[in-house]
Write a protein that holds these residues in place. Structure first.
Motif, PDB file in Angstrom:
ATOM      1  N   LYS A 144      45.384  40.585  38.138  1.00 16.70           N
ATOM      2  CA  LYS A 144      45.450  41.145  36.780  1.00 16.70           C
ATOM      3  C   LYS A 144      44.279  42.104  36.605  1.00 16.70           C
ATOM      4  N   LEU A 150      41.169  44.176  35.013  1.00 19.62           N
ATOM      5  CA  LEU A 150      40.080  43.859  34.091  1.00 19.62           C
ATOM      6  C   LEU A 150      40.166  44.769  32.874  1.00 19.62           C
ATOM      7  N   GLY A 151      39.626  44.291  31.774  1.00 18.36           N
ATOM      8  CA  GLY A 151      39.594  45.105  30.573  1.00 18.36           C
ATOM      9  C   GLY A 151      38.646  46.288  30.722  1.00 18.36           C
ATOM     10  N   CYS A 152      38.761  47.232  29.797  1.00 15.09           N
ATOM     11  CA  CYS A 152      37.951  48.456  29.858  1.00 15.09           C
ATOM     12  C   CYS A 152      36.461  48.153  29.939  1.00 15.09           C
ATOM     13  N   LEU A 153      36.046  47.105  29.248  1.00 16.57           N
ATOM     14  CA  LEU A 153      34.613  46.816  29.181  1.00 16.57           C
ATOM     15  C   LEU A 153      34.047  46.481  30.550  1.00 16.57           C
ATOM     16  N   LEU A 154      34.886  45.952  31.423  1.00 17.69           N
ATOM     17  CA  LEU A 154      34.377  45.464  32.703  1.00 17.69           C
ATOM     18  C   LEU A 154      34.805  46.336  33.872  1.00 17.69           C
ATOM     19  N   ARG A 155      35.566  47.370  33.585  1.00 15.69           N
ATOM     20  CA  ARG A 155      36.127  48.145  34.687  1.00 15.69           C
ATOM     21  C   ARG A 155      35.058  48.897  35.468  1.00 15.69           C
ATOM     22  N   ILE A 214      32.381  47.786  36.680  1.00 16.49           N
ATOM     23  CA  ILE A 214      31.656  46.997  37.680  1.00 16.49           C
ATOM     24  C   ILE A 214      32.425  47.068  38.986  1.00 16.49           C
ATOM     25  N   PHE A 235      34.126  44.114  41.377  1.00 18.13           N
ATOM     26  CA  PHE A 235      35.316  43.345  41.037  1.00 18.13           C
ATOM     27  C   PHE A 235      36.547  44.234  41.003  1.00 18.13           C
ATOM     28  N   ALA A 275      41.049  40.301  38.040  1.00 16.13           N
ATOM     29  CA  ALA A 275      40.833  38.881  37.783  1.00 16.13           C
ATOM     30  C   ALA A 275      42.140  38.160  38.008  1.00 16.13           C
ATOM     31  N   THR A 276      42.057  36.861  38.153  1.00 15.01           N
ATOM     32  CA  THR A 276      43.269  36.071  38.307  1.00 15.01           C
ATOM     33  C   THR A 276      43.054  34.738  37.619  1.00 15.01           C
ATOM     34  N   ALA A 299      39.290  33.521  37.443  1.00 14.53           N
ATOM     35  CA  ALA A 299      38.373  33.825  38.546  1.00 14.53           C
ATOM     36  C   ALA A 299      38.388  35.330  38.781  1.00 14.53           C
ATOM     37  N   LEU A 300      37.246  35.858  39.122  1.00 14.28           N
ATOM     38  CA  LEU A 300      37.164  37.289  39.401  1.00 14.28           C
ATOM     39  C   LEU A 300      37.581  37.559  40.844  1.00 14.28           C
TER      40      LEU A 300
END
Lengths: 165, 725
Positions: free
Chosen positions: B517, B519-524, B526, B529, B532-533, B541-542
């Motif tokens: 799945k 990641l949201g915009c806030l974490l993209r 990084i 990663f 996530a799943t 879990a990342l």
């Protein structure tokens, strides 16, 4: 009735905050959060909300407030944050409050910059002060992610305001 | 839009594909009656439908094409390039009209009279001007009864309708998502039920498990498309390129039924087309040049696809001129993509892969066929974006082959679940080479060597750079001073961007099929990663991004990507201006520093293993005979002290050969700015530098190894004693 603006309200480190009801998808009790290393400190991590992966923001940290004590389980206010689902960690959920739109006043100057940046204004309720959060700002990555503590001056002001009412 | 028209558009576009392919095939095999019959059927179906639906222009056009085909079939005309050309133009015109119908529901403003006229000119029948719409009944053209070739058609069509249905792609995507959810739910139920010994529960769960797996396989299969869907467009591409470039070309395909997930098919469509154009434009030579080399005038491009070990392999091979590695090297040097020092150490394969660097093109003149040659890096990044890899091999004068390895699907992938600092992470198995368990070993023999700050692991003699997961993620609870050996129980050997490294993790839990799945915009942002799943216990879990981890650890600073970036930096030593150095002790306590990029590995071998052949010292090491060089022989200082029976050898790789330099002791790896070094002598290739407060001789392996026996590097095994020369 239609003229009233409604806010979902909640407590964050003793402060009453609110966001537009329209922006809220749901409110849930504590959810397990997976930390995300290397993310800004105010991003608490990820959680699984009915098979959807939701980014969790720690509002205390976001607003530069003190850390939540370990024994205080956070509640989630799930909002539509752009294309993603985002959950805000709050201490305690309060009621929905309706106010006149003109009751919204600009955030007081004495609040720290970090708080003012994330607020669209304050509403003076009968007994308390409601800090209205600017959802768009809260869920936006900013260039400076260092957490500034809510300074004592601002806190005293808020208490004084509340005492007055 | 009227569903009937919609159906007509879908059907016609399939017919057009068929037409194009048959036309190109017919050109190659002008006697193939099968092609003409198939062409006739396809164009007749279009004509028939549009007469019924009322599209006169389309009908006129397809009729004119049909008449010409009839001439071909009856043998009144023979297949020429001109005819094929005109018929292909008809296909293009029909396609355009269909596109107009789709967008405007009208046939567009173009009248196509010129095209129809040229069709009629070729057509030797005596029906001048536009064929009327009644032609089918009463035309004097001596074509066959339209019903005759159509006879078998309705039957086969009916069969096809019963066997297959059209499914909306969005629906398939949705089904795949739902199956992903089901897989997650199954994993969760499995974990919940793990504690229960209830037999009924176990059997119910097994049933669920089996059904889920079958459903997953079924839906994945439904999303599979044969690679032929991409290749179908290629015969036309090849034909047009051949005409434009004056080359003679033949396209062969193998394994066109090999199936891939549609998302991957879509992702590789452009890269494949690009590679094909490259093969034709850069690879295949003009006919006269080919004949001069004793090759057939017709160049051949072979596309092949096959399934192997859960991956799909796709190859594009041409029998052209091959890639001139030296020419690549010259260009890379010219453009500053590599430094001369790096170039010396590069193998043939490394040189070839230089063409994957951004902004590389070996063609002096930019050709209009294959763009500006900036594409190969894009091709590679697109292939890698879907978890694939690419490899180029070439034989000068014989041709070039590009191999792609791709995963079967993207949505559900097998992953290794690991734990670091209490959180679990998923590591895609596509990047995984092997797992080395180091937990049982004693500290000192763990094999992790902390040379300076750089942890390295000797894996079968190769120095494997290590990355500590918890450190990379900044979650290590240890004080910064803790030696790297103290944490971690397993080394997971990973590969990303042709770069191998070891990831040190505390705990490996299990393998699991995970649903990726985003990641949201806030974490993209990084890059460690990839997504996530949700695991069996419903926690998130990342998913680790192996390439991102390697980049973050700056492992890539010494590979070609790094080299490319360094071009912009002043000085030859990269962003920091510091060169990593291997600090060793040579004879008599003297210190020497060797640039780490000249060291391919370190060996520790018993002194008794050294043999003397033809007056040269050699040592058998990992199945090859490696010549040895010593400082005593180089600078005339005293012979290396025989204080112990173990030799420390610094192995240098040069043009496909390993050469060992015997040193007294390996001290450290350090980083040092090499500015202000002093030349020790004029010609010896050495300079002095202050490293860790002591003067050390700065060694250039190339010149040192060259001194005792230049022929070593050329061919050490054949090195003959002086007397025999």
């Amino acid at each position: 009735m239609s003229r009233l603006q409604q806010f979902t309200t909640f407590y964050v480190d003793g402060l009453l905050c609110g966001i537009d009801v329209e922006a809220v998808q749901e409110v849930t009790p504590h959810l397990d959060v997976t930390r995300v290393p290397l993310a800004p400190a105010w991003i608490a991590g990820l959680t699984n909300l009915r098979s959807q992966i939701v980014t969790v923001i720690d509002l205390r940290c976001r607003l530069g407030l003190s850390q939540r004590p370990a024994d205080c389980l956070a509640n989630n206010v799930v909002i539509h944050g752009g294309p993603d689902k985002i959950s805000l960690l709050v201490d305690e959920i309060a009621e929905v409050v309706g106010t006149e739109p003109e009751a919204l006043e600009p955030p007081p100057e004495v609040l720290n910059e970090r708080m003012r940046k994330n607020m669209s204004g304050v509403v003076k309720l009968d007994d308390r002060l409601l800090l209205v959060l600017d959802v768009e700002e809260v869920v936006k990555l900013d260039t400076d992610d260092s957490g500034a503590e809510l300074d004592e001056q601002g806190r005293r002001f808020l208490r004084a305001e509340e005492d007055l009412q | 839009m009227d569903p009937i028209i919609n159906e007509f558009l879908l059907e016609s576009s399939e017919n057009l594909e068929q037409l194009t392919n048959d036309l190109v095939a017919l050109e190659h095999d002008p006697t193939g009656d099968g092609h003409i019959a198939s062409l006739f059927r396809a164009i007749h179906t279009i004509k028939g439908s549009c007469g019924f639906l009322g599209f006169p222009k389309l009908e006129a056009l397809s009729h004119a094409g049909e008449s010409l085909l009839a001439d071909l079939r009856e043998g009144r005309l023979s297949v020429t390039t001109e005819i094929i050309d005109v018929l292909l133009r008809v296909v293009d015109a029909i396609r355009q009209i269909l596109a107009d119908i789709e967008t405007t529901e009208g046939e567009g403003d173009v009248l196509w009279t010129e095209l129809i006229a040229s069709l009629d000119n070729l057509h030797d029948g005596d029906t001048p001007g536009l064929p009327g719409d009644r032609v089918r009944q009463d035309a004097p053209w001596p074509g066959p009864e339209p019903s005759a070739p159509l006879e078998p058609d309705p039957v086969s069509r009916a069969n096809r309708v019963e066997a297959t249905i059209r499914v909306d792609v969005d629906l398939l995507d949705k089904l795949m998502n739902l199956v992903g959810e089901l897989v997650l739910a199954r994993n969760q139920i499995r974990d919940l039920g793990a504690a229960r010994k209830d037999r009924d529960f176990v059997s119910a769960w097994q049933h669920l498990n089996l059904t889920t797996s079958e459903l997953q396989a079924g839906v994945m299969k439904a999303r599979m498309q044969p690679i032929a869907n991409v290749w179908r467009a290629f015969p036309r591409v090849v034909r047009d390129l051949a005409l434009a470039s004056g080359k003679q070309l033949r396209l062969d395909t193998e394994g066109e039924r090999t199936e891939l997930d549609r998302s991957i098919i879509e992702a590789i469509r452009d890269p494949l087309t690009h590679l094909l154009r490259n093969a034709i434009d850069h690879g295949i030579e003009p006919p006269d040049q080919r004949q001069a080399c004793g090759k057939p005038a017709e160049g051949r491009v072979l596309l092949s696809a096959s399934h192997q070990a859960g991956h799909v392999h796709i190859e594009i091979a041409d029998d052209g001129a091959g890639i001139d590695a030296q020419r690549i090297l010259e260009l890379a040097l010219e453009r500053g993509l590599v430094s001369p020092e790096q170039a010396d150490r590069m193998s043939e394969q490394d040189l070839l892969e230089l063409i994957l660097l951004p902004g590389f093109s070996t063609r002096e003149t930019v050709s209009k066929l294959s763009g500006r040659g900036v594409g190969m890096d894009v091709v590679r990044s697109k292939v890698e974006a879907v978890g694939g890899s690419m490899k180029i091999s070439t034989r000068p004068g014989k041709g070039t082959t590009v191999r792609m390895s791709l995963p079967l699907t993207l949505a559900i992938i097998p992953a290794l679940i690991i734990r670091a600092d209490g959180e679990r992470y998923a590591l895609p198995q596509s990047n995984l080479l092997e797992v080395v368990n180091i937990s049982g070993e004693q500290e000192d023999v763990k094999g992790i060597e902390l040379i300076g700050d750089v942890p390295l692991y000797r894996l079968r003699g190769k120095l494997l750079p290590l990355v500590h997961l918890s450190r990379q993620l900044g979650i290590a609870g240890e004080p910064p001073g803790t030696p790297a050996q103290e944490r971690g129980n397993s080394i997971i050997v990973l590969q990303a961007n042709n770069h191998t490294f070891g990831l040190v993790v505390e705990e490996i839990l299990e393998t699991e099929e995970i649903v990726v799945k985003p990641l949201g915009c806030l974490l993209r942002g990084i890059r460690c990663f990839a997504g996530a799943t949700i695991l069996g216990d419903a926690r998130v879990a990342l998913i680790l991004d192996v390439a991102g981890l390697a980049q973050n650890a700056r492992l890539e600073s010494d590979d070609r990507d790094g080299a490319a970036k360094e071009v912009a930096d002043p000085g030859p030593t990269g962003a920091t201006g510091r060169t990593p150095l291997l600090l060793v002790e040579i004879a008599g306590g003297q210190r020497a520093a060797i640039p780490l990029d000249q060291v391919s590995r370190l060996e520790r071998l018993p002194r008794c293993a050294v043999e003397t052949v033809g007056g040269r010292e050699v040592i058998q090491c990992r199945g090859e005979i490696m010549p040895l060089a010593r400082f005593s022989a180089i600078d005339g200082s005293c012979a290396a002290g025989a204080s112990d029976d173990i030799l420390d050898i610094v192995v240098h790789h040069e043009r496909g050969r390993n050469v060992g330099l015997v040193v007294e002791r390996i001290i450290d790896i350090t980083e040092q700015s090499l500015e202000g070094t002093t030349r020790a002598d004029a010609g010896g290739g050495t300079a002095l530098a202050v490293v860790q407060q002591r003067v050390a001789e700065l060694i250039d392996m190339k010149s040192i190894i060259g001194v005792p026996a230049p022929c070593f590097i050329g061919d050490p095994i054949d090195a003959q004693p002086e007397s025999s020369r």
